[in-house]
Design a protein around this motif. Structure first.
Motif, PDB file in Angstrom:
ATOM      1  N   ARG A  10       0.856  -1.182   0.000  1.00 20.17           N
ATOM      2  CA  ARG A  10       0.000   0.000   0.000  1.00 20.17           C
ATOM      3  C   ARG A  10       0.897   1.238   0.000  1.00 20.17           C
ATOM      4  N   TRP A  11       0.433   2.283  -0.658  1.00 19.55           N
ATOM      5  CA  TRP A  11       1.207   3.514  -0.751  1.00 19.55           C
ATOM      6  C   TRP A  11       0.791   4.485   0.350  1.00 19.55           C
ATOM      7  N   PHE A  12       1.732   4.857   1.206  1.00 20.77           N
ATOM      8  CA  PHE A  12       1.458   5.921   2.164  1.00 20.77           C
ATOM      9  C   PHE A  12       2.750   6.293   2.900  1.00 20.77           C
ATOM     10  N   TYR A  13       2.783   7.482   3.379  1.00 18.45           N
ATOM     11  CA  TYR A  13       3.841   7.963   4.266  1.00 18.45           C
ATOM     12  C   TYR A  13       3.476   9.372   4.694  1.00 18.45           C
ATOM     13  N   ARG A  14       3.686   9.677   5.948  1.00 16.87           N
ATOM     14  CA  ARG A  14       3.467  11.039   6.388  1.00 16.87           C
ATOM     15  C   ARG A  14       4.518  11.403   7.429  1.00 16.87           C
ATOM     16  N   GLU A  15       4.932  12.648   7.359  1.00 14.56           N
ATOM     17  CA  GLU A  15       5.966  13.164   8.253  1.00 14.56           C
ATOM     18  C   GLU A  15       5.427  14.413   8.946  1.00 14.56           C
TER      19      GLU A  15
END
Length: 183
Positions: free
Chosen positions: A82-87
């Motif tokens: 799955r595509w995701f990332y948060r900073e």
């Protein structure tokens, strides 16, 4: 030549510079809650000059519902493809210090300093962006004094977001709070 030697002697030997260890300070209040996050520490130390410095600080669990958090979303795949990332970029409009892009575990709730019994005024806005201000290790707190004033130094964070804090007090006024990343 004499002036250089005198400057070196004053800078390195004439003033008290020592880490806070159990033989140098008195802990007046120290507690850690059962949830492992909120804590209180009050430490008193007497410098060689005779100045008595007391610092008191407390932390509370960080609550995302009480803050405005700004996130950066980028694309990457997790283990399930799955595509995701948060900073985490900002908390209440300020760059957070002590995180590595994730949500901090704790925030600094109170920071108070007394010198010779007189409280130094420290506005919360000067330390409200310091997170994971952990105190469990005695070796991460030290006091020193030189011609620039009284310095309180501390290492903080829980790992990857590690940083150092230097609080400088001169003439009974807060001069500066300096932070530096330790990555």
């Amino acid at each position: 030549m004499i002036i250089l030697f005198l400057h070196f002697w004053v800078a390195h030997f004439a003033f008290d510079r020592h880490p806070i260890h159990s033989d140098h300070y008195r802990v007046l209040d120290s507690s850690k809650s059962t949830n492992g996050y909120d804590s209180v520490l009050t430490v008193v130390d007497t410098l060689q000059s005779g100045n008595v410095v007391m610092i008191h600080y407390s932390t509370v669990p960080f609550d995302t519902l009480k803050h405005r958090c700004a996130w950066k979303h980028t694309s990457s795949k997790d283990k399930d493809n799955r595509w995701f990332y948060r900073e985490l970029l900002r908390i209440d409009g300020r760059k957070p210090i002590g995180t590595d892009g994730g949500i901090p575990a704790t925030e600094l709730d109170t920071l108070q300093i007394w010198i010779n019994g007189k409280q130094i005024s420290i506005p919360k806005s000067r330390y409200s962006n310091l997170y994971d201000f952990d105190w469990q290790d005695d070796n991460n707190l030290s006091f020193s004094e030189d011609i620039k004033g009284i310095h309180i130094n501390k290492w903080a964070s829980d790992g990857a977001g590690a940083y150092s804090v230097e609080i400088i007090v001169k003439a009974m006024r807060l001069r500066n709070i300096i932070t530096e990343s330790l990555d």
